[in-house]
Scaffold this motif. Sequence first.
Motif, PDB file in Angstrom:
ATOM      1  N   CYS A  65      16.230  15.303 -16.960  1.00 31.26           N
ATOM      2  CA  CYS A  65      15.867  14.356 -18.025  1.00 31.26           C
ATOM      3  C   CYS A  65      16.399  14.837 -19.374  1.00 31.26           C
ATOM      4  O   CYS A  65      16.507  16.044 -19.623  1.00 31.26           O
ATOM      5  N   PHE A  85      13.098   7.703 -13.125  1.00 29.58           N
ATOM      6  CA  PHE A  85      12.144   7.549 -12.031  1.00 29.58           C
ATOM      7  C   PHE A  85      12.221   6.189 -11.350  1.00 29.58           C
ATOM      8  O   PHE A  85      11.318   5.807 -10.604  1.00 29.58           O
ATOM      9  N   THR A  86      13.290   5.466 -11.570  1.00 28.48           N
ATOM     10  CA  THR A  86      13.495   4.225 -10.833  1.00 28.48           C
ATOM     11  C   THR A  86      14.115   4.549  -9.474  1.00 28.48           C
ATOM     12  O   THR A  86      14.836   5.546  -9.325  1.00 28.48           O
ATOM     13  N   THR A 105       3.434  12.189 -15.600  1.00 27.66           N
ATOM     14  CA  THR A 105       2.898  10.827 -15.666  1.00 27.66           C
ATOM     15  C   THR A 105       3.444   9.992 -14.519  1.00 27.66           C
ATOM     16  O   THR A 105       2.704   9.315 -13.798  1.00 27.66           O
ATOM     17  N   ALA A 106       4.757  10.056 -14.326  1.00 28.23           N
ATOM     18  CA  ALA A 106       5.385   9.293 -13.243  1.00 28.23           C
ATOM     19  C   ALA A 106       4.965   9.831 -11.878  1.00 28.23           C
ATOM     20  O   ALA A 106       4.672   9.066 -10.950  1.00 28.23           O
ATOM     21  N   TYR A 152       1.386   8.853 -11.075  1.00 27.09           N
ATOM     22  CA  TYR A 152       1.298   7.424 -10.789  1.00 27.09           C
ATOM     23  C   TYR A 152       1.756   7.153  -9.359  1.00 27.09           C
ATOM     24  O   TYR A 152       1.168   6.340  -8.641  1.00 27.09           O
ATOM     25  N   ALA A 153       2.787   7.863  -8.947  1.00 29.77           N
ATOM     26  CA  ALA A 153       3.343   7.640  -7.609  1.00 29.77           C
ATOM     27  C   ALA A 153       2.456   8.188  -6.510  1.00 29.77           C
ATOM     28  O   ALA A 153       2.441   7.654  -5.398  1.00 29.77           O
ATOM     29  N   ASP A 208      13.037   7.368 -19.173  1.00 31.10           N
ATOM     30  CA  ASP A 208      12.361   6.105 -18.847  1.00 31.10           C
ATOM     31  C   ASP A 208      13.041   5.370 -17.695  1.00 31.10           C
ATOM     32  O   ASP A 208      12.499   4.375 -17.199  1.00 31.10           O
TER      33      ASP A 208
END
Length: 334
Positions: A205, A249-250, A270-271, A274-275, A246
């Motif tokens: 990142c 993580f797609t 955070t990602a 969430y996953a 941003d």
Amino acid sequence: MAALRLLLTPGEPAGIGPDLVVELAQQAHAAELVAVADGGLLQRRADILGLKLKLVTIDPTARPAPLPAGSLGVIEIPLRRPERLGVLDVANAPYVLETLERATGLCLAGEAQAMVTAPVQKSVINEAGIPFSGHTEFLAERTGSKLPVMMLTAGQLRVALATTHLPLRAVPDAITSTLLRQVIRIIDHDLREHFGIDRPRLLVCGLNPHAGESGHLGREEIDVIIPTLQALRAEGLRIEGPLPADTVFTPRVLERGDAVLALYHDQGLTALKYAGFGQAVNVTLGLPIVRTSVDHGTALDLAGSGRAESGSLRAALDLAMELALDKSQRDSRI
């Protein structure tokens, strides 16, 4: 191959850690599970939860032997003061650290093959006058490791951190070329050695929005990150980045890598949470021992309620067993 011994530290005695350890003991496991803890604490928690529990005192110098469902090995570390559900007590802060010290020492001595840690409450340890920033830093100091790397996994998603428990305003100064080189080499090494990935692909990142947008949103990418990644690629490492955090993580981007390196705590976790919150595992790279942990906190309000979810600790145990077995097999070939 001989059975493995996996150590469990239940963490904060007023939280859900003891609940989760007792729940794990309700099933038989291929490895010998041993809690480094106050046995009375575990028995009281089992009684509150209505679960059967037989505690077996373990001699760590003896050969490990798996235990039947409902039984749990214990290496006794006494509480300083009886626990109260959901109520922190600074008197027990030294107890929490003693369980970690003992488990770490047993792993270093080869008397246990991995340690799995339930959550601790950093605030009460610090209120007791003991500087403590987290398991990762504590274990690095006790094992003499120069640079531990925190990586969380949720299924096939792996997210490592360049910095961990730092205030956000301190992060840019911490992102140096030296740090990035060290962290990336550790990730590359451990993905090869422990996760069986022959040529790991790492997605890195950027620090700033849009990865700095050619310097218009910050120069850290231009001055530090890009030159460092270029040098590491020249050594043969497979690295892509810096990428905008941003979009990294797609699904389409994640397909291009085996792990993501985030530059600060919330950028990556955070990602990740969430996953896979409640099923994710924290694994510390760069240590001479195998250590995994849960992805959640002490949940003081749930202690003794029977509502605590044990999925993350089960996943941490499974991963520790897998990594310890791989390490044991490698060591036997040396």
